[in-house]
Design an enzyme around this catalytic site. Structure first.
Site, PDB file in Angstrom:
ATOM      1  N   LYS A  34      21.675  31.743  47.224  1.00  0.00           N
ATOM      2  CA  LYS A  34      23.011  31.312  47.302  1.00  0.00           C
ATOM      3  C   LYS A  34      23.886  32.198  48.161  1.00  0.00           C
ATOM      4  O   LYS A  34      23.661  33.242  48.401  1.00  0.00           O
ATOM      5  CB  LYS A  34      23.615  31.059  45.965  1.00  0.00           C
ATOM      6  CG  LYS A  34      23.762  32.419  45.262  1.00  0.00           C
ATOM      7  CD  LYS A  34      23.959  32.083  43.755  1.00  0.00           C
ATOM      8  CE  LYS A  34      24.299  33.502  42.882  1.00  0.00           C
ATOM      9  NZ  LYS A  34      24.224  33.147  41.511  1.00  0.00           N
ATOM     10  N   ARG A 129      29.383  29.213  29.529  1.00  0.00           N
ATOM     11  CA  ARG A 129      29.880  28.745  30.763  1.00  0.00           C
ATOM     12  C   ARG A 129      29.543  27.411  30.985  1.00  0.00           C
ATOM     13  O   ARG A 129      29.988  26.473  30.922  1.00  0.00           O
ATOM     14  CB  ARG A 129      29.491  29.530  31.977  1.00  0.00           C
ATOM     15  CG  ARG A 129      30.236  29.550  33.407  1.00  0.00           C
ATOM     16  CD  ARG A 129      29.999  30.481  34.123  1.00  0.00           C
ATOM     17  NE  ARG A 129      28.392  30.748  34.607  1.00  0.00           N
ATOM     18  CZ  ARG A 129      27.989  31.481  35.370  1.00  0.00           C
ATOM     19  NH1 ARG A 129      28.798  32.342  36.069  1.00  0.00           N
ATOM     20  NH2 ARG A 129      26.650  31.660  35.541  1.00  0.00           N
ATOM     21  N   TYR A 254      50.789  50.355  57.936  1.00  0.00           N
ATOM     22  CA  TYR A 254      51.620  49.452  57.218  1.00  0.00           C
ATOM     23  C   TYR A 254      52.045  50.075  55.979  1.00  0.00           C
ATOM     24  O   TYR A 254      51.303  50.456  55.023  1.00  0.00           O
ATOM     25  CB  TYR A 254      51.221  48.067  56.912  1.00  0.00           C
ATOM     26  CG  TYR A 254      50.869  47.349  58.112  1.00  0.00           C
ATOM     27  CD1 TYR A 254      51.961  46.687  58.796  1.00  0.00           C
ATOM     28  CD2 TYR A 254      49.639  46.708  58.569  1.00  0.00           C
ATOM     29  CE1 TYR A 254      51.826  45.891  59.898  1.00  0.00           C
ATOM     30  CE2 TYR A 254      49.272  45.934  59.570  1.00  0.00           C
ATOM     31  CZ  TYR A 254      50.304  45.609  60.127  1.00  0.00           C
ATOM     32  OH  TYR A 254      50.264  44.759  61.302  1.00  0.00           O
ATOM     33  N   MET A 302      44.255  43.917  59.170  1.00  0.00           N
ATOM     34  CA  MET A 302      43.319  42.837  59.589  1.00  0.00           C
ATOM     35  C   MET A 302      42.171  43.424  60.456  1.00  0.00           C
ATOM     36  O   MET A 302      40.907  43.001  60.156  1.00  0.00           O
ATOM     37  CB  MET A 302      44.283  41.762  60.221  1.00  0.00           C
ATOM     38  CG  MET A 302      43.215  40.482  60.351  1.00  0.00           C
ATOM     39  SD  MET A 302      44.272  39.020  61.126  1.00  0.00           S
ATOM     40  CE  MET A 302      45.476  38.747  59.976  1.00  0.00           C
TER      41      MET A 302
HETATM   42  C1  LIG Z   1      23.428  34.160  40.901  1.00  0.00           C
HETATM   43  C2  LIG Z   1      22.471  33.754  39.710  1.00  0.00           C
HETATM   44  C3  LIG Z   1      21.092  34.722  39.744  1.00  0.00           C
HETATM   45  C4  LIG Z   1      20.937  35.948  40.272  1.00  0.00           C
HETATM   46  O1  LIG Z   1      21.524  36.879  39.596  1.00  0.00           O
HETATM   47  P1  LIG Z   1      21.470  38.477  40.365  1.00  0.00           P
HETATM   48  O2  LIG Z   1      22.254  39.201  39.334  1.00  0.00           O
HETATM   49  O3  LIG Z   1      21.848  38.546  41.695  1.00  0.00           O
HETATM   50  O4  LIG Z   1      19.941  38.808  40.195  1.00  0.00           O
HETATM   51  C5  LIG Z   1      20.170  34.131  38.669  1.00  0.00           C
HETATM   52  N1  LIG Z   1      20.610  33.030  37.961  1.00  0.00           N
HETATM   53  C6  LIG Z   1      21.578  32.327  38.072  1.00  0.00           C
HETATM   54  C7  LIG Z   1      21.893  31.238  37.307  1.00  0.00           C
HETATM   55  C8  LIG Z   1      22.404  32.704  39.098  1.00  0.00           C
HETATM   56  O5  LIG Z   1      23.740  31.893  39.148  1.00  0.00           O
END
Ligand SMILES: *Cc1c(COP(=O)(O)O)cnc(C)c1O
Length: 358
Positions: A34, A129, A254, A302
């Site tokens: 992801k 969650r 800055y 930046m």
């Molecule tokens: C992002 C995610 C993972 C991976 O977690 P890591 O700590 O990066 O290994 C696994 N399960 C779910 C549901 C996630 O959202």
């Protein structure tokens, strides 16, 4: 001249995959890609991990992009579908989906899908969650199993909230609840994230979901990836674009938030919050250049940040600088920045060119 670049080491990625596999040789390994593979480039990561049993993403758009590019490996939508249209698409594309709420259950059981779809029922074992409660469990299982939209066996998924904390008793309670609810069912089960894989063998079940560790990064703030024989996949690099004499007492940048206590040489690096490097970096945040660590001084702007090279420095314009990666663990940088490596690598902007390590 290419300045800000994220150099991606695909051999390290493969090495990490194999290393994780050794922690769970009996399990299927889901590569979590992801967020553009945590900023590493999802398509290239997917094309490299040809032996991954499944990929997981957060949004259907991410999955569609992978399919459109020819990735045929099963893809799991970690939070399922958010509307009917997406569910139809998911069925068409043979994605695996998650059901975690009444809303998704209704949608699933009443839809006229073009094809049955594999479903993972998400249980809330303590994260609170998303996921269904213990009291809803039997009802959800029955309704899903009765639906002709279900392909194959119903799977079970839950997520660990404190697996990086070896002192916490939460993980053991989450495992116990997951076990209790699912033990009567033969469908596939998945509970472990990276920290689960590395620290909680009892959480491994049938599929493990590894994200951060695949990229060579420790899921714990107490360690670095190297402690588990993992190798950093990304090295964030740039160049020195100026080396300047800086007199004792002079401020820099800055807001004049830093003044030199001695005469020194200040290096200007082509890297700033426009590249995704946090503006909040305090003085002292480590940067690697020519075989040593130097501190950031003054405010990150930046397009540039400034480092104290020291009065005797011989660094020159054009010299390579590493903000994190092979020479400087991202875990150390994250600690100095009071954040976690996940946030650092995913926030890089598109101005940072992705290149491949040789
Ligand atoms: C992002 C995610 C993972 C991976 O977690 P890591 O700590 O990066 O290994 C696994 N399960 C779910 C549901 C996630 O959202």
């Amino acid at each position: 001249m290419l300045t800000a670049e994220a150099v991606i080491d695909l051999q390290a990625l493969q090495h990490n995959y194999q290393t994780l596999k050794q922690h769970c040789p009996q399990q299927q390994l889901v590569a979590v890609i992801k967020g553009d593979a945590y900023g590493h480039g999802a398509l290239r990561v997917a094309q490299t991990l040809t032996s991954a049993d499944m990929f997981a993403v957060a949004r259907i758009e991410e999955a569609l992009e992978l399919r459109a590019a020819g990735i045929e490996t099963p893809i799991l939508l970690l939070e399922g579908c958010f509307c009917l249209e997406d569910l139809m698409l998911a069925a068409e594309q043979r994605f695996h989906t998650v059901v975690h709420s009444d809303f998704q259950l209704q949608q699933f059981t009443s839809a006229q899908l073009p094809a049955p779809i594999q479903v993972w029922l998400k249980l809330d074992t303590g994260m609170h969650r998303v996921g269904i409660e213990r009291e809803q469990f039997c009802e959800f299982v029955q309704q899903l199993q009765r639906s002709s939209n279900l392909a194959g066996e119903l799977g079970f998924i839950s997520h660990l909230s404190c697996a990086d904390d070896l002192q916490s008793d939460t993980t053991a309670r989450q495992i116990a609840l997951f076990e209790e609810l699912t033990k009567a069912y033969s469908g596939p089960k998945t509970l472990a994230n990276s920290a689960g894989v590395l620290f909680w063998p009892d959480a491994q079940y049938d599929y493990v979901r590894a994200g951060i560790s695949l990229y060579g990064i420790s899921p714990s703030e107490q360690s670095i990836g190297q402690d588990y024989q993992l190798k950093p996949v990304m090295s964030l690099k740039s160049k020195l674009i100026s080396v300047r004499q800086h007199r004792k007492g002079e401020p820099i940048g800055y807001g004049e938030i830093w003044r030199a206590s001695e005469d020194t040489l200040v290096g200007v690096v082509a890297m700033g919050y426009g590249d995704g490097y946090p503006r909040s970096a305090p003085a002292g945040t480590p940067v690697y250049i020519n075989g040593r660590i130097v501190p950031i001084v003054g405010r990150v702007s930046m397009d540039m940040l400034t480092v104290d090279l020291g009065a005797d420095a011989s660094d020159k314009v054009g010299d390579s600088v590493e903000l994190w990666g092979r020479q400087l663990p991202i875990e150390r940088v994250a600690q100095a920045l009071d954040t976690i490596p996940y946030e650092l690598c995913i926030k890089l902007t598109k101005r940072v060119a992705k290149t491949l390590a040789s």
